[in-house]
Design an enzyme around this catalytic site. Structure first.
Site, PDB file in Angstrom:
ATOM      1  N   GLU A  40       0.852  -1.258   0.183  1.00  0.00           N
ATOM      2  CA  GLU A  40      -0.043  -0.135   0.006  1.00  0.00           C
ATOM      3  C   GLU A  40       0.922   1.094  -0.164  1.00  0.00           C
ATOM      4  O   GLU A  40       1.769   1.424   0.727  1.00  0.00           O
ATOM      5  CB  GLU A  40      -0.860  -0.160   1.183  1.00  0.00           C
ATOM      6  CG  GLU A  40      -1.996   1.055   1.403  1.00  0.00           C
ATOM      7  CD  GLU A  40      -2.797   1.168   2.449  1.00  0.00           C
ATOM      8  OE1 GLU A  40      -3.782   1.846   2.466  1.00  0.00           O
ATOM      9  OE2 GLU A  40      -2.607   0.630   3.542  1.00  0.00           O
ATOM     10  N   LYS A 113      -9.949   2.651  -2.341  1.00  0.00           N
ATOM     11  CA  LYS A 113     -10.471   2.103  -0.817  1.00  0.00           C
ATOM     12  C   LYS A 113     -11.615   2.632  -0.294  1.00  0.00           C
ATOM     13  O   LYS A 113     -11.802   3.564  -0.280  1.00  0.00           O
ATOM     14  CB  LYS A 113      -9.308   2.639  -0.161  1.00  0.00           C
ATOM     15  CG  LYS A 113      -9.048   1.786   1.576  1.00  0.00           C
ATOM     16  CD  LYS A 113      -7.820   2.096   2.102  1.00  0.00           C
ATOM     17  CE  LYS A 113      -7.502   1.605   3.422  1.00  0.00           C
ATOM     18  NZ  LYS A 113      -6.147   1.918   4.077  1.00  0.00           N
ATOM     19  N   CYS A 150      -5.775  -2.955   2.293  1.00  0.00           N
ATOM     20  CA  CYS A 150      -5.653  -2.640   3.796  1.00  0.00           C
ATOM     21  C   CYS A 150      -6.700  -2.875   4.759  1.00  0.00           C
ATOM     22  O   CYS A 150      -7.268  -4.016   4.905  1.00  0.00           O
ATOM     23  CB  CYS A 150      -4.738  -1.459   4.262  1.00  0.00           C
ATOM     24  SG  CYS A 150      -3.824  -1.637   5.801  1.00  0.00           S
TER      25      CYS A 150
END
Length: 291
Positions: A40, A113, A150
């Site tokens: 990331e 995300k 994540c």
């Protein structure tokens, strides 16, 4: 399919990070990787430890300089490459965005995300607008990639929706670590929970999971904490939660894993979780909480 994972420690010098990334991508390709996954926000330090408006200068458009740079590498090496970028969509609108590059260097697709944390040393809500592209796999020559990022990895709904949309595997570029005051037993509990949750996604959905984390210590510019020690431990698991490869928690490593996508079909035949889902009774999942 042969997959390469680049677990890297970054510095404040973005150009050095890019050179190191290119070197590591090439090493993975030399070992036969057809798909290479990066961690990331791999171009820079993890800047979310503080709320600092100057850090927005790191953001860039997509397409932009990084997609051109990594696209050229993907084209030269004839690999599919999963990158993780700080996207500038417009003034005041920024995203944490994974961009998948095809073997010809073109953009196969992107994912923004969806779940944005806001915790000490992880002040991501200050920087990132929540994603608005949904949970849609990205079609590539290496298969349909269910790319998440994540904090998304803690949510079974995200993994399930990617699987229901036909993902061949789940991919999680990650930046997670310990605060230095965490005791050893607490550190182990956190890392175990992180691995268990993703192995659970693999089992529940009958899919391989690729998780690539940062490694190394990064200081807190505000000096309010002792910084983050990213715990590495990048890994690949098969569709029954079996660990195929694992990196260390304290070293830079390039991992190579062999994934048999056909095995997922066999696993889903013996564990038909999708067949037995009670979709008629799942309506309450769209509620925040059942009072």
């Amino acid at each position: 399919m042969t997959v390469g994972l680049v677990q890297q420690q970054n510095s404040a010098d973005t150009s050095d990070n890019l050179k190191k990334l290119e070197h590591n991508i090439r090493q993975c390709a030399q070992q036969g990787a057809e798909l290479v996954v990066l961690q990331e926000l791999h171009n820079s330090l993890y800047f979310c430890q503080t709320e600092d408006t100057s850090q927005f200068d790191l953001a860039e458009p997509i397409p932009g300089p990084s997609t051109e740079y990594f696209g050229n590498i993907a084209r030269e090496l004839s690999i599919v490459l999963v990158t993780s970028l700080f996207e500038r969509r417009a003034a005041g609108i920024y995203h944490n965005t994974a961009v998948v590059l095809e073997k010809d260097g073109s953009i196969a697709g992107k994912y923004r995300k969806m779940h944005i944390p806001d915790d000490p040393a992880y002040y991501e809500k200050f920087y990132f607008t929540p994603g608005d592209l949904g949970f849609n796999p990205i079609e590539t020559s290496a298969g349909k990639l269910g790319v998440l990022i994540c904090w998304d990895q803690w949510y079974p709904e995200a993994a399930r929706l990617m699987a229901l949309a036909g993902a061949d595997l789940l991919i999680y570029p990650t930046a997670i670590g310990w605060e230095s005051t965490d005791l050893a037993d607490e550190q182990q509990r956190q890392q175990d929970a992180w691995v268990i949750s993703q192995r659970g996604h693999a089992v529940a959905n009958g899919l391989p999971v690729v998780s690539v984390n940062r490694v190394g210590h990064e200081t807190d510019p505000s000096e309010q904490t002792n910084g983050i020690r990213f715990w590495g431990h990048s890994f690949v698991t098969g569709p029954q939660g079996e660990i195929l490869v694992t990196a260390s928690s304290d070293k830079e490593e390039n991992l190579i894993a062999e994934i048999d996508l056909a095995h997922s079909e066999n696993v889903r035949r013996i564990w038909p979780f999708f067949r037995d889902r009670r979709i008629d009774a799942f309506g309450d999942l769209t509620k925040r909480f059942r009072d």
